[in-house]
Design an enzyme around this catalytic site. Structure first.
Site, PDB file in Angstrom:
ATOM      1  N   ARG A  27       0.822  -1.218   0.000  1.00  0.00           N
ATOM      2  CA  ARG A  27       0.000   0.000   0.000  1.00  0.00           C
ATOM      3  C   ARG A  27       0.854   1.266   0.000  1.00  0.00           C
ATOM      4  NH1 ARG A  27      -5.373  -1.110   1.208  1.00  0.00           N
ATOM      5  NH2 ARG A  27      -5.666   0.842   0.142  1.00  0.00           N
ATOM      6  N   ARG A  31      -2.448   6.679   0.171  1.00  0.00           N
ATOM      7  CA  ARG A  31      -2.963   7.326   1.377  1.00  0.00           C
ATOM      8  C   ARG A  31      -1.964   7.942   2.346  1.00  0.00           C
ATOM      9  NH1 ARG A  31      -5.274   1.802   4.218  1.00  0.00           N
ATOM     10  NH2 ARG A  31      -3.304   0.673   4.202  1.00  0.00           N
ATOM     11  N   ARG A  40      -5.346  14.319  -4.450  1.00  0.00           N
ATOM     12  CA  ARG A  40      -6.664  13.795  -4.093  1.00  0.00           C
ATOM     13  C   ARG A  40      -7.653  14.914  -3.750  1.00  0.00           C
ATOM     14  NH1 ARG A  40     -10.623  11.922  -2.964  1.00  0.00           N
ATOM     15  NH2 ARG A  40     -11.160  10.150  -1.657  1.00  0.00           N
ATOM     16  N   ASP A  76      -7.450  -0.573  -7.338  1.00  0.00           N
ATOM     17  CA  ASP A  76      -8.013  -1.134  -6.106  1.00  0.00           C
ATOM     18  C   ASP A  76      -8.293  -2.618  -6.292  1.00  0.00           C
ATOM     19  OD1 ASP A  76      -8.907  -0.322  -3.325  1.00  0.00           O
ATOM     20  OD2 ASP A  76     -10.596  -1.517  -4.013  1.00  0.00           O
ATOM     21  N   TYR A 151     -15.989  -8.932  -0.944  1.00  0.00           N
ATOM     22  CA  TYR A 151     -16.652  -7.670  -1.286  1.00  0.00           C
ATOM     23  C   TYR A 151     -17.888  -7.900  -2.148  1.00  0.00           C
ATOM     24  CZ  TYR A 151     -12.815  -5.143   0.789  1.00  0.00           C
ATOM     25  OH  TYR A 151     -11.927  -4.646   1.698  1.00  0.00           O
TER      26      TYR A 151
HETATM   27  O1  CP3 Z   1       0.150   0.463  -2.917  1.00  0.00           O
HETATM   28  C1  CP3 Z   1      -1.017   0.826  -3.083  1.00  0.00           C
HETATM   29  O2  CP3 Z   1      -1.704   1.383  -2.211  1.00  0.00           O
HETATM   30  C2  CP3 Z   1      -1.575   0.587  -4.446  1.00  0.00           C
HETATM   31  C3  CP3 Z   1      -2.951   0.808  -4.553  1.00  0.00           C
HETATM   32  C4  CP3 Z   1      -3.947  -0.017  -3.752  1.00  0.00           C
HETATM   33  C5  CP3 Z   1      -5.190   0.537  -3.340  1.00  0.00           C
HETATM   34  N1  CP3 Z   1      -5.949  -0.485  -2.879  1.00  0.00           N
HETATM   35  C6  CP3 Z   1      -5.574   1.939  -3.479  1.00  0.00           C
HETATM   36  C7  CP3 Z   1      -6.570   2.516  -2.548  1.00  0.00           C
HETATM   37  C8  CP3 Z   1      -3.943  -1.368  -3.420  1.00  0.00           C
HETATM   38  C9  CP3 Z   1      -2.829  -2.401  -3.574  1.00  0.00           C
HETATM   39  C10 CP3 Z   1      -5.227  -1.649  -2.884  1.00  0.00           C
HETATM   40  C11 CP3 Z   1      -5.641  -2.998  -2.498  1.00  0.00           C
HETATM   41  C12 CP3 Z   1      -6.789  -3.160  -1.623  1.00  0.00           C
HETATM   42  N2  CP3 Z   1      -7.930  -2.408  -1.552  1.00  0.00           N
HETATM   43  C13 CP3 Z   1      -6.920  -4.240  -0.750  1.00  0.00           C
HETATM   44  C14 CP3 Z   1      -5.913  -5.368  -0.609  1.00  0.00           C
HETATM   45  C15 CP3 Z   1      -4.746  -4.959   0.184  1.00  0.00           C
HETATM   46  C16 CP3 Z   1      -5.009  -4.888   1.641  1.00  0.00           C
HETATM   47  O3  CP3 Z   1      -4.831  -3.799   2.194  1.00  0.00           O
HETATM   48  O4  CP3 Z   1      -5.328  -5.938   2.224  1.00  0.00           O
HETATM   49  C17 CP3 Z   1      -8.147  -4.093  -0.081  1.00  0.00           C
HETATM   50  C18 CP3 Z   1      -8.699  -4.998   0.995  1.00  0.00           C
HETATM   51  C19 CP3 Z   1      -8.777  -2.938  -0.608  1.00  0.00           C
HETATM   52  C20 CP3 Z   1     -10.122  -2.402  -0.251  1.00  0.00           C
HETATM   53  C21 CP3 Z   1     -10.096  -0.963   0.083  1.00  0.00           C
HETATM   54  N3  CP3 Z   1      -9.959   0.058  -0.842  1.00  0.00           N
HETATM   55  C22 CP3 Z   1     -10.246  -0.361   1.364  1.00  0.00           C
HETATM   56  C23 CP3 Z   1     -10.429  -1.122   2.650  1.00  0.00           C
HETATM   57  C24 CP3 Z   1     -10.164   1.043   1.200  1.00  0.00           C
HETATM   58  C25 CP3 Z   1     -10.352   2.108   2.268  1.00  0.00           C
HETATM   59  C26 CP3 Z   1      -9.211   2.869   2.736  1.00  0.00           C
HETATM   60  C27 CP3 Z   1      -7.795   2.390   2.498  1.00  0.00           C
HETATM   61  O5  CP3 Z   1      -6.940   3.184   2.092  1.00  0.00           O
HETATM   62  O6  CP3 Z   1      -7.529   1.200   2.717  1.00  0.00           O
HETATM   63  C28 CP3 Z   1      -9.962   1.270  -0.197  1.00  0.00           C
HETATM   64  C29 CP3 Z   1      -9.821   2.576  -0.863  1.00  0.00           C
HETATM   65  C30 CP3 Z   1      -8.464   2.837  -1.407  1.00  0.00           C
HETATM   66  N4  CP3 Z   1      -7.792   1.984  -2.239  1.00  0.00           N
HETATM   67  C31 CP3 Z   1      -7.655   3.990  -1.177  1.00  0.00           C
HETATM   68  C32 CP3 Z   1      -6.472   3.789  -1.894  1.00  0.00           C
HETATM   69  C33 CP3 Z   1      -5.303   4.740  -2.016  1.00  0.00           C
HETATM   70  C34 CP3 Z   1      -8.041   5.213  -0.352  1.00  0.00           C
HETATM   71  C35 CP3 Z   1      -8.968   6.032  -1.181  1.00  0.00           C
HETATM   72  C36 CP3 Z   1      -8.872   7.472  -0.895  1.00  0.00           C
HETATM   73  O7  CP3 Z   1      -7.887   8.120  -1.326  1.00  0.00           O
HETATM   74  O8  CP3 Z   1      -9.821   7.990  -0.290  1.00  0.00           O
END
Ligand code: CP3
Length: 343
Positions: A27, A31, A40, A76, A151
Protein backbone atom coordinates in the site's frame (compact mmCIF):
# COMPACT_ATOMS: atom_id res chain seq x y z
CA UNK A 1 26.29 -13.86 -14.68
CA UNK A 2 23.51 -11.86 -13.01
CA UNK A 3 22.42 -8.82 -14.99
CA UNK A 4 23.03 -5.81 -12.65
CA UNK A 5 20.16 -3.92 -14.27
CA UNK A 6 17.70 -6.70 -13.48
CA UNK A 7 15.59 -5.69 -10.50
CA UNK A 8 16.82 -7.09 -7.16
CA UNK A 9 13.27 -8.12 -6.41
CA UNK A 10 13.09 -10.46 -9.41
CA UNK A 11 16.40 -12.06 -8.51
CA UNK A 12 15.32 -12.50 -4.89
CA UNK A 13 12.06 -14.00 -6.10
CA UNK A 14 14.10 -16.69 -7.84
CA UNK A 15 16.02 -17.11 -4.55
CA UNK A 16 19.28 -16.06 -6.16
CA UNK A 17 22.03 -14.51 -4.09
CA UNK A 18 21.72 -10.71 -4.19
CA UNK A 19 23.94 -7.90 -2.89
CA UNK A 20 21.19 -6.95 -0.45
CA UNK A 21 17.57 -7.77 0.27
CA UNK A 22 15.00 -5.95 -1.88
CA UNK A 23 12.38 -3.84 -0.14
CA UNK A 24 8.98 -2.34 -0.93
CA UNK A 25 5.92 -1.47 1.18
CA UNK A 26 2.45 -2.86 0.72
CA UNK A 27 0.00 0.00 0.00
CA UNK A 28 2.93 2.34 -0.63
CA UNK A 29 1.08 4.17 -3.41
CA UNK A 30 -1.52 6.48 -1.96
CA UNK A 31 -2.96 7.33 1.38
CA UNK A 32 0.17 8.00 3.48
CA UNK A 33 1.92 10.47 1.11
CA UNK A 34 1.21 14.24 1.20
CA UNK A 35 1.72 14.47 -2.58
CA UNK A 36 -1.05 11.85 -3.01
CA UNK A 37 -3.37 13.71 -0.63
CA UNK A 38 -2.67 16.95 -2.50
CA UNK A 39 -3.70 15.39 -5.84
CA UNK A 40 -6.66 13.80 -4.09
CA UNK A 41 -8.04 17.23 -3.09
CA UNK A 42 -8.60 17.85 -6.81
CA UNK A 43 -9.79 14.39 -7.92
CA UNK A 44 -11.97 11.62 -6.55
CA UNK A 45 -10.35 8.24 -5.92
CA UNK A 46 -12.31 6.86 -8.90
CA UNK A 47 -10.87 9.59 -11.17
CA UNK A 48 -7.36 8.94 -9.94
CA UNK A 49 -7.55 5.18 -10.38
CA UNK A 50 -9.47 5.49 -13.68
CA UNK A 51 -7.10 7.94 -15.42
CA UNK A 52 -3.86 6.21 -16.47
CA UNK A 53 -1.77 9.41 -16.34
CA UNK A 54 -2.90 10.17 -12.77
CA UNK A 55 -2.62 6.54 -11.65
CA UNK A 56 0.90 6.32 -13.13
CA UNK A 57 1.89 9.48 -11.26
CA UNK A 58 0.59 8.05 -7.95
CA UNK A 59 2.36 4.74 -8.65
CA UNK A 60 5.68 6.57 -9.06
CA UNK A 61 5.30 8.97 -6.11
CA UNK A 62 6.67 6.66 -3.40
CA UNK A 63 9.76 5.87 -5.52
CA UNK A 64 10.55 9.56 -5.96
CA UNK A 65 10.51 10.06 -2.21
CA UNK A 66 12.13 6.79 -1.06
CA UNK A 67 14.71 4.42 -2.60
CA UNK A 68 12.30 1.49 -2.83
CA UNK A 69 13.04 -1.47 -5.09
CA UNK A 70 9.61 -1.81 -6.66
CA UNK A 71 6.52 0.13 -7.69
CA UNK A 72 3.04 -1.36 -7.30
CA UNK A 73 0.42 -0.20 -9.74
CA UNK A 74 -2.21 2.15 -8.33
CA UNK A 75 -5.65 0.52 -8.58
CA UNK A 76 -8.01 -1.13 -6.11
CA UNK A 77 -8.76 -4.72 -5.20
CA UNK A 78 -12.34 -4.43 -6.53
CA UNK A 79 -11.33 -2.75 -9.85
CA UNK A 80 -11.77 -5.92 -11.98
CA UNK A 81 -15.31 -6.51 -10.63
CA UNK A 82 -16.49 -3.72 -12.95
CA UNK A 83 -15.83 -6.08 -15.88
CA UNK A 84 -18.48 -8.43 -14.41
CA UNK A 85 -20.98 -5.58 -14.51
CA UNK A 86 -20.77 -4.94 -10.75
CA UNK A 87 -20.96 -1.25 -9.82
CA UNK A 88 -19.24 0.14 -6.72
CA UNK A 89 -18.22 3.38 -5.06
CA UNK A 90 -15.62 4.24 -2.40
CA UNK A 91 -16.61 5.51 1.08
CA UNK A 92 -13.56 5.33 1.54
CA UNK A 93 -13.55 1.49 1.23
CA UNK A 94 -15.39 -0.17 -1.66
CA UNK A 95 -19.20 -0.47 -1.42
CA UNK A 96 -21.10 -2.50 -4.03
CA UNK A 97 -24.38 -1.12 -5.31
CA UNK A 98 -25.94 -4.59 -5.56
CA UNK A 99 -24.12 -7.30 -3.62
CA UNK A 100 -24.36 -10.80 -5.10
CA UNK A 101 -26.78 -12.82 -2.99
CA UNK A 102 -28.92 -14.96 -5.32
CA UNK A 103 -28.07 -17.94 -7.49
CA UNK A 104 -29.48 -16.09 -10.50
CA UNK A 105 -27.11 -13.14 -9.92
CA UNK A 106 -24.09 -15.39 -9.54
CA UNK A 107 -24.92 -17.65 -12.50
CA UNK A 108 -25.49 -14.64 -14.78
CA UNK A 109 -21.86 -13.45 -14.40
CA UNK A 110 -19.74 -13.65 -17.57
CA UNK A 111 -15.96 -13.21 -17.58
CA UNK A 112 -14.76 -11.10 -20.54
CA UNK A 113 -11.33 -11.40 -22.15
CA UNK A 114 -8.29 -10.12 -20.20
CA UNK A 115 -7.95 -6.90 -22.21
CA UNK A 116 -11.48 -5.92 -21.14
CA UNK A 117 -10.79 -6.41 -17.42
CA UNK A 118 -9.49 -3.15 -15.92
CA UNK A 119 -8.15 -1.72 -19.21
CA UNK A 120 -7.15 1.48 -17.38
CA UNK A 121 -4.83 -0.58 -15.15
CA UNK A 122 -3.11 -2.11 -18.16
CA UNK A 123 -2.67 1.38 -19.66
CA UNK A 124 -1.23 2.61 -16.34
CA UNK A 125 1.29 -0.24 -16.28
CA UNK A 126 2.51 0.65 -19.78
CA UNK A 127 3.06 4.28 -18.73
CA UNK A 128 4.84 3.34 -15.52
CA UNK A 129 7.11 0.76 -17.13
CA UNK A 130 8.28 3.35 -19.65
CA UNK A 131 9.10 5.81 -16.84
CA UNK A 132 10.62 3.41 -14.30
CA UNK A 133 14.40 2.82 -14.18
CA UNK A 134 15.19 -0.76 -15.26
CA UNK A 135 16.55 -1.76 -11.84
CA UNK A 136 13.16 -1.08 -10.19
CA UNK A 137 10.57 -3.84 -10.48
CA UNK A 138 6.99 -3.16 -11.49
CA UNK A 139 4.40 -5.14 -9.55
CA UNK A 140 0.85 -5.74 -10.72
CA UNK A 141 -1.81 -7.01 -8.36
CA UNK A 142 -5.22 -8.55 -8.10
CA UNK A 143 -7.46 -10.24 -5.59
CA UNK A 144 -7.60 -13.86 -4.58
CA UNK A 145 -11.03 -15.36 -5.40
CA UNK A 146 -12.00 -15.49 -1.71
CA UNK A 147 -11.13 -11.84 -1.00
CA UNK A 148 -12.92 -10.64 -4.15
CA UNK A 149 -15.96 -12.70 -3.13
CA UNK A 150 -15.80 -11.04 0.29
CA UNK A 151 -16.65 -7.67 -1.29
CA UNK A 152 -18.91 -9.06 -4.04
CA UNK A 153 -21.14 -10.96 -1.58
CA UNK A 154 -20.91 -8.82 1.55
CA UNK A 155 -21.17 -5.61 -0.48
CA UNK A 156 -18.49 -3.80 1.54
CA UNK A 157 -15.83 -4.31 4.18
CA UNK A 158 -17.39 -5.79 7.32
CA UNK A 159 -15.73 -7.48 10.22
CA UNK A 160 -15.47 -11.23 9.48
CA UNK A 161 -17.76 -10.99 6.39
CA UNK A 162 -20.76 -12.96 7.75
CA UNK A 163 -22.76 -12.85 4.47
CA UNK A 164 -19.86 -14.50 2.65
CA UNK A 165 -19.45 -17.26 5.24
CA UNK A 166 -23.20 -17.77 5.36
CA UNK A 167 -23.31 -18.23 1.55
CA UNK A 168 -20.67 -20.93 1.87
CA UNK A 169 -22.64 -22.66 4.64
CA UNK A 170 -26.00 -22.47 2.85
CA UNK A 171 -24.95 -23.32 -0.72
CA UNK A 172 -21.39 -24.59 -1.11
CA UNK A 173 -21.95 -25.47 -4.80
CA UNK A 174 -23.07 -21.95 -5.66
CA UNK A 175 -20.19 -20.57 -3.58
CA UNK A 176 -17.82 -22.74 -5.63
CA UNK A 177 -19.29 -21.43 -8.89
CA UNK A 178 -18.72 -17.86 -7.70
CA UNK A 179 -15.10 -18.55 -6.70
CA UNK A 180 -14.50 -20.27 -10.01
CA UNK A 181 -15.78 -17.18 -11.86
CA UNK A 182 -13.61 -14.88 -9.74
CA UNK A 183 -10.52 -17.06 -10.25
CA UNK A 184 -11.00 -16.84 -14.03
CA UNK A 185 -11.54 -13.07 -13.74
CA UNK A 186 -8.32 -12.59 -11.76
CA UNK A 187 -6.34 -14.87 -14.08
CA UNK A 188 -7.34 -12.95 -17.21
CA UNK A 189 -6.74 -9.62 -15.49
CA UNK A 190 -3.30 -10.56 -14.14
CA UNK A 191 -2.04 -12.24 -17.31
CA UNK A 192 -2.92 -9.05 -19.16
CA UNK A 193 -1.12 -6.98 -16.48
CA UNK A 194 1.97 -9.08 -17.11
CA UNK A 195 1.71 -8.41 -20.85
CA UNK A 196 1.36 -4.69 -20.09
CA UNK A 197 4.62 -4.56 -18.12
CA UNK A 198 4.07 -6.03 -14.64
CA UNK A 199 7.12 -8.22 -14.03
CA UNK A 200 5.50 -9.95 -11.08
CA UNK A 201 1.96 -9.96 -9.75
CA UNK A 202 0.85 -10.10 -6.15
CA UNK A 203 -2.37 -11.96 -5.39
CA UNK A 204 -3.88 -10.27 -2.31
CA UNK A 205 -5.86 -12.59 -0.06
CA UNK A 206 -6.55 -9.88 2.50
CA UNK A 207 -9.33 -11.84 4.22
CA UNK A 208 -7.67 -15.24 3.96
CA UNK A 209 -7.86 -16.00 7.66
CA UNK A 210 -11.64 -16.14 8.09
CA UNK A 211 -12.09 -19.90 7.63
CA UNK A 212 -10.74 -22.96 9.39
CA UNK A 213 -7.96 -24.89 7.68
CA UNK A 214 -10.44 -27.68 6.85
CA UNK A 215 -13.02 -25.37 5.22
CA UNK A 216 -10.31 -23.38 3.43
CA UNK A 217 -8.78 -26.59 2.07
CA UNK A 218 -12.11 -27.89 0.77
CA UNK A 219 -13.78 -24.73 -0.50
CA UNK A 220 -11.15 -22.06 -1.18
CA UNK A 221 -7.84 -23.71 -1.94
CA UNK A 222 -8.91 -25.35 -5.25
CA UNK A 223 -9.84 -21.97 -6.74
CA UNK A 224 -6.67 -20.28 -5.52
CA UNK A 225 -4.67 -23.18 -6.94
CA UNK A 226 -6.43 -22.84 -10.28
CA UNK A 227 -5.61 -19.13 -10.43
CA UNK A 228 -1.95 -19.68 -9.51
CA UNK A 229 -1.64 -22.56 -11.99
CA UNK A 230 -3.10 -20.49 -14.78
CA UNK A 231 -0.65 -17.66 -14.06
CA UNK A 232 2.20 -20.14 -13.91
CA UNK A 233 1.29 -21.64 -17.28
CA UNK A 234 1.30 -18.11 -18.73
CA UNK A 235 4.80 -17.53 -17.29
CA UNK A 236 3.72 -14.85 -14.81
CA UNK A 237 5.88 -14.65 -11.63
CA UNK A 238 3.59 -14.77 -8.59
CA UNK A 239 3.63 -13.55 -4.98
CA UNK A 240 0.75 -14.87 -2.90
CA UNK A 241 -0.17 -12.70 0.11
CA UNK A 242 -2.20 -14.14 2.97
CA UNK A 243 -3.31 -11.79 5.70
CA UNK A 244 -4.33 -12.92 9.18
CA UNK A 245 -3.88 -16.59 8.42
CA UNK A 246 -0.99 -18.22 10.33
CA UNK A 247 -3.08 -21.41 10.49
CA UNK A 248 -2.92 -21.61 6.67
CA UNK A 249 0.75 -20.67 6.20
CA UNK A 250 2.16 -24.19 5.84
CA UNK A 251 -0.59 -25.18 3.40
CA UNK A 252 -0.13 -21.94 1.46
CA UNK A 253 3.63 -22.58 1.16
CA UNK A 254 2.77 -25.72 -0.81
CA UNK A 255 0.76 -23.79 -3.42
CA UNK A 256 2.57 -22.93 -6.66
CA UNK A 257 3.95 -19.39 -6.32
CA UNK A 258 7.48 -17.99 -6.54
CA UNK A 259 6.89 -15.91 -3.42
CA UNK A 260 4.75 -16.13 -0.30
CA UNK A 261 3.98 -12.95 1.65
CA UNK A 262 2.61 -13.22 5.16
CA UNK A 263 1.42 -10.84 7.85
CA UNK A 264 3.31 -10.04 11.06
CA UNK A 265 1.61 -12.81 13.04
CA UNK A 266 3.80 -15.37 11.24
CA UNK A 267 7.39 -16.37 12.03
CA UNK A 268 9.10 -16.17 8.63
CA UNK A 269 12.33 -17.64 10.01
CA UNK A 270 10.54 -20.76 11.23
CA UNK A 271 8.64 -21.03 7.96
CA UNK A 272 11.90 -20.78 6.00
CA UNK A 273 13.39 -23.58 8.09
CA UNK A 274 10.30 -25.73 7.54
CA UNK A 275 9.70 -25.04 3.85
CA UNK A 276 13.24 -25.17 2.46
CA UNK A 277 15.00 -22.64 0.26
CA UNK A 278 12.96 -22.88 -2.96
CA UNK A 279 10.33 -20.25 -2.24
CA UNK A 280 10.90 -16.55 -1.64
CA UNK A 281 9.30 -15.16 1.52
CA UNK A 282 8.05 -11.58 1.80
CA UNK A 283 7.34 -9.51 4.86
CA UNK A 284 6.61 -8.99 7.62
CA UNK A 285 7.09 -6.08 10.03
CA UNK A 286 4.01 -5.04 11.93
CA UNK A 287 2.90 -1.79 10.21
CA UNK A 288 2.07 -0.43 13.68
CA UNK A 289 5.74 -0.69 14.68
CA UNK A 290 6.47 2.20 12.32
CA UNK A 291 4.05 4.36 14.31
CA UNK A 292 6.37 3.90 17.30
CA UNK A 293 9.06 5.90 15.49
CA UNK A 294 12.42 5.38 13.77
CA UNK A 295 14.27 3.78 16.68
CA UNK A 296 11.63 1.14 17.31
CA UNK A 297 11.48 0.56 13.54
CA UNK A 298 15.27 0.07 13.26
CA UNK A 299 15.23 -2.37 16.16
CA UNK A 300 12.36 -4.40 14.72
CA UNK A 301 13.93 -4.41 11.25
CA UNK A 302 17.26 -5.68 12.58
CA UNK A 303 15.43 -8.41 14.48
CA UNK A 304 13.58 -9.41 11.30
CA UNK A 305 16.82 -9.53 9.28
CA UNK A 306 18.44 -11.65 11.99
CA UNK A 307 15.51 -14.08 12.04
CA UNK A 308 15.02 -14.58 8.28
CA UNK A 309 17.93 -15.76 6.07
CA UNK A 310 18.76 -13.15 3.42
CA UNK A 311 18.52 -15.42 0.44
CA UNK A 312 15.01 -15.33 -1.02
CA UNK A 313 13.78 -12.69 1.44
CA UNK A 314 11.89 -9.63 0.18
CA UNK A 315 11.56 -7.15 3.03
CA UNK A 316 8.11 -5.64 3.45
CA UNK A 317 5.47 -4.93 6.07
CA UNK A 318 3.05 -7.63 7.14
CA UNK A 319 0.15 -5.56 5.74
CA UNK A 320 -0.39 -2.12 4.25
CA UNK A 321 1.56 0.92 5.43
CA UNK A 322 -0.74 2.90 7.74
CA UNK A 323 -1.83 6.40 6.65
CA UNK A 324 -0.30 8.05 9.74
CA UNK A 325 3.14 6.38 9.37
CA UNK A 326 6.00 8.86 10.06
CA UNK A 327 8.29 9.11 7.05
CA UNK A 328 11.27 8.98 9.44
CA UNK A 329 10.21 5.42 10.31
CA UNK A 330 10.07 4.39 6.66
CA UNK A 331 13.56 5.85 6.23
CA UNK A 332 14.80 3.95 9.28
CA UNK A 333 13.45 0.71 7.81
CA UNK A 334 15.12 1.38 4.45
CA UNK A 335 18.39 2.38 6.15
CA UNK A 336 18.48 -0.81 8.24
CA UNK A 337 17.97 -2.95 5.13
CA UNK A 338 20.59 -1.06 3.11
CA UNK A 339 23.09 -1.20 5.99
CA UNK A 340 23.03 -4.95 6.29
CA UNK A 341 26.46 -6.34 5.44
CA UNK A 342 26.34 -9.59 3.51
CA UNK A 343 28.42 -12.37 4.96
O1 CP3 B 1 0.15 0.46 -2.92
C1 CP3 B 1 -1.02 0.83 -3.08
O2 CP3 B 1 -1.70 1.38 -2.21
C2 CP3 B 1 -1.57 0.59 -4.45
C3 CP3 B 1 -2.95 0.81 -4.55
C4 CP3 B 1 -3.95 -0.02 -3.75
C5 CP3 B 1 -5.19 0.54 -3.34
N1 CP3 B 1 -5.95 -0.48 -2.88
C6 CP3 B 1 -5.57 1.94 -3.48
C7 CP3 B 1 -6.57 2.52 -2.55
C8 CP3 B 1 -3.94 -1.37 -3.42
C9 CP3 B 1 -2.83 -2.40 -3.57
C10 CP3 B 1 -5.23 -1.65 -2.88
C11 CP3 B 1 -5.64 -3.00 -2.50
C12 CP3 B 1 -6.79 -3.16 -1.62
N2 CP3 B 1 -7.93 -2.41 -1.55
C13 CP3 B 1 -6.92 -4.24 -0.75
C14 CP3 B 1 -5.91 -5.37 -0.61
C15 CP3 B 1 -4.75 -4.96 0.18
C16 CP3 B 1 -5.01 -4.89 1.64
O3 CP3 B 1 -4.83 -3.80 2.19
O4 CP3 B 1 -5.33 -5.94 2.22
C17 CP3 B 1 -8.15 -4.09 -0.08
C18 CP3 B 1 -8.70 -5.00 0.99
C19 CP3 B 1 -8.78 -2.94 -0.61
C20 CP3 B 1 -10.12 -2.40 -0.25
C21 CP3 B 1 -10.10 -0.96 0.08
N3 CP3 B 1 -9.96 0.06 -0.84
C22 CP3 B 1 -10.25 -0.36 1.36
C23 CP3 B 1 -10.43 -1.12 2.65
C24 CP3 B 1 -10.16 1.04 1.20
C25 CP3 B 1 -10.35 2.11 2.27
C26 CP3 B 1 -9.21 2.87 2.74
C27 CP3 B 1 -7.80 2.39 2.50
O5 CP3 B 1 -6.94 3.18 2.09
O6 CP3 B 1 -7.53 1.20 2.72
C28 CP3 B 1 -9.96 1.27 -0.20
C29 CP3 B 1 -9.82 2.58 -0.86
C30 CP3 B 1 -8.46 2.84 -1.41
N4 CP3 B 1 -7.79 1.98 -2.24
C31 CP3 B 1 -7.66 3.99 -1.18
C32 CP3 B 1 -6.47 3.79 -1.89
C33 CP3 B 1 -5.30 4.74 -2.02
C34 CP3 B 1 -8.04 5.21 -0.35
C35 CP3 B 1 -8.97 6.03 -1.18
C36 CP3 B 1 -8.87 7.47 -0.90
O7 CP3 B 1 -7.89 8.12 -1.33
O8 CP3 B 1 -9.82 7.99 -0.29
Amino acid sequence: MPDPAEPLLLRALRCEKTERRPLWLMRQAGRWLPEYRELRTRHTFEEMAGTPELAAEVTLQPLRRFPLDAAIVFADLVTPLAALGLAFRFEPGPVLERPLRSAADIRALRVPSGTEIGPEVHATLRLVRAALPPERALIGFGGAPWSLAAYAVQGGGKSDFPALRSLLASDPLLFGELLDTLARLSAGYLIEQHRAGAQVVQVFDSWAGLLSLADWTTHVRPHLLRLLDELGRAGVPRILFLNGAPHLATAAAELPSEGLALCWRNDLGALRAASGPAKALQGNLDPATLLAGPEATSRATRALLANVPARGHIVNLGHGVLPETPHASALALIEAVHAEVRA
